[in-house]
Motif scaffolding. Sequence first.
Motif, mmCIF file in Angstrom:
data_model
loop_
_atom_site.group_PDB
_atom_site.id
_atom_site.type_symbol
_atom_site.label_atom_id
_atom_site.label_comp_id
_atom_site.label_asym_id
_atom_site.label_seq_id
_atom_site.Cartn_x
_atom_site.Cartn_y
_atom_site.Cartn_z
ATOM 1 N N ARG A 1 85.117 11.963 -38.246
ATOM 2 C CA ARG A 1 84.643 12.012 -36.861
ATOM 3 C C ARG A 1 84.309 13.438 -36.441
ATOM 4 O O ARG A 1 84.077 13.693 -35.256
ATOM 5 N N GLU B 1 86.097 16.034 -36.094
ATOM 6 C CA GLU B 1 87.006 16.444 -35.021
ATOM 7 C C GLU B 1 87.261 17.943 -34.976
ATOM 8 O O GLU B 1 87.758 18.467 -33.973
ATOM 9 N N THR C 1 82.662 17.060 -28.627
ATOM 10 C CA THR C 1 83.909 16.308 -28.713
ATOM 11 C C THR C 1 83.710 15.128 -29.649
ATOM 12 O O THR C 1 82.571 14.739 -29.960
ATOM 13 N N VAL C 2 84.806 14.545 -30.078
ATOM 14 C CA VAL C 2 84.724 13.373 -30.951
ATOM 15 C C VAL C 2 83.971 12.247 -30.262
ATOM 16 O O VAL C 2 83.063 11.630 -30.835
ATOM 17 N N GLU C 3 84.312 11.987 -29.011
ATOM 18 C CA GLU C 3 83.670 10.894 -28.275
ATOM 19 C C GLU C 3 82.178 11.156 -28.094
ATOM 20 O O GLU C 3 81.350 10.262 -28.254
ATOM 21 N N GLY C 4 81.863 12.404 -27.735
ATOM 22 C CA GLY C 4 80.459 12.754 -27.552
ATOM 23 C C GLY C 4 79.666 12.656 -28.834
ATOM 24 O O GLY C 4 78.530 12.175 -28.851
ATOM 25 N N ARG C 5 80.264 13.088 -29.933
ATOM 26 C CA ARG C 5 79.576 13.044 -31.236
ATOM 27 C C ARG C 5 79.324 11.601 -31.661
ATOM 28 O O ARG C 5 78.269 11.284 -32.218
ATOM 29 N N LEU C 6 80.266 10.708 -31.406
ATOM 30 C CA LEU C 6 80.068 9.297 -31.744
ATOM 31 C C LEU C 6 78.909 8.699 -30.949
ATOM 32 O O LEU C 6 78.101 7.925 -31.483
ATOM 33 N N ALA C 7 78.811 9.071 -29.672
ATOM 34 C CA ALA C 7 77.708 8.582 -28.846
ATOM 35 C C ALA C 7 76.379 9.149 -29.328
ATOM 36 O O ALA C 7 75.357 8.437 -29.355
ATOM 37 N N ASN D 1 86.643 7.484 -40.520
ATOM 38 C CA ASN D 1 87.755 8.165 -39.852
ATOM 39 C C ASN D 1 88.676 8.880 -40.833
ATOM 40 O O ASN D 1 89.897 8.946 -40.637
#
Length: 237
Positions: free
Chosen positions: A42, A44, A50-56, A74
Amino acid sequence: MNEQLDILAFGAHADDVEIGMGGTIAKYTSCGKKVGICDLTRAELSSNGTVEGRLAEAKRAAERLGVKVRENLNLSDRGLFLSEQSIQEVVALIRKYRPKLVCTPYHLDRHPDHGNCTKIVEEAFFSAGIRKLKTAHQYAPYRPNKLIYYMINGFHKPDFVIDISDFMELKLASLTAYESQFQRGPETVETPLVNDYLESVEARERLFGKEVGVKYAEGFITKTPILLNRDLLGEHE
C-alpha cells in the motif's frame, strides 16, 4: 469462478505499472483484452500522500486505462523479501485470474522494492503451475504462457517495444491521477517524482519510439524468445 485475464501486471507500489506500461495496457484494453493490476504493497512509507489517498488514486488510474481488476496484497512496504507468504500470495493471484501474460518490473532499478517485487513474482510464476503446491486459497494449479519485464526508473536496451503512439495521452492521464506523487503541494517532500518525472517518462517513450519509427513506444525485456507470426518485414500491424 473468477474471470480469466489476458494480462496480469505486478508492481511494488501503485503507479509502478502505469509508469512502465500504462500505454500498453490502454492499447490492449481498447481492443477488448482483459487486464489486471496487482500492487504488492500500500506504499505506506512513501514520502508524499497517504495510504487512503494512494488507493483512491490507483482506482482512478485503473479506470482511465480500462483495467478490469486491481488488487492489493497489502505486503509490507520496504519489506518485500522472498518468503513463503509473499510467494504464496502471488501464486494464489496467478491461479485466481489465470492470465496468459504476466508482467513485472525489470530488476535493475534504483528502488530496491522494484527488484524484490520481481524476485517474488518470478518464484510465483513457476510455483503457480506446481500441482502439489497448496496455498490458503484453493485455486487450481496454473502457469501463464509468458513473463515479461517493464521498466520503471531505468532506461535499458529493450528486447522489444510496443507502439503506444495513440495511447500516450491515456498513459499520462493515468499517471496524473497520482496527484500526491507527481504534483507539488504546500507540504510536498522533495522526491525524484516531483522533479519533472513525468516529462522524463514521456521522453523515454519518445526515444524508444524513434528507434522503431513511431512517435512513442514502451520497452520490454524478456528472458525467452518472442515468437513472431507477422511483422518480420518491419510492417506495422
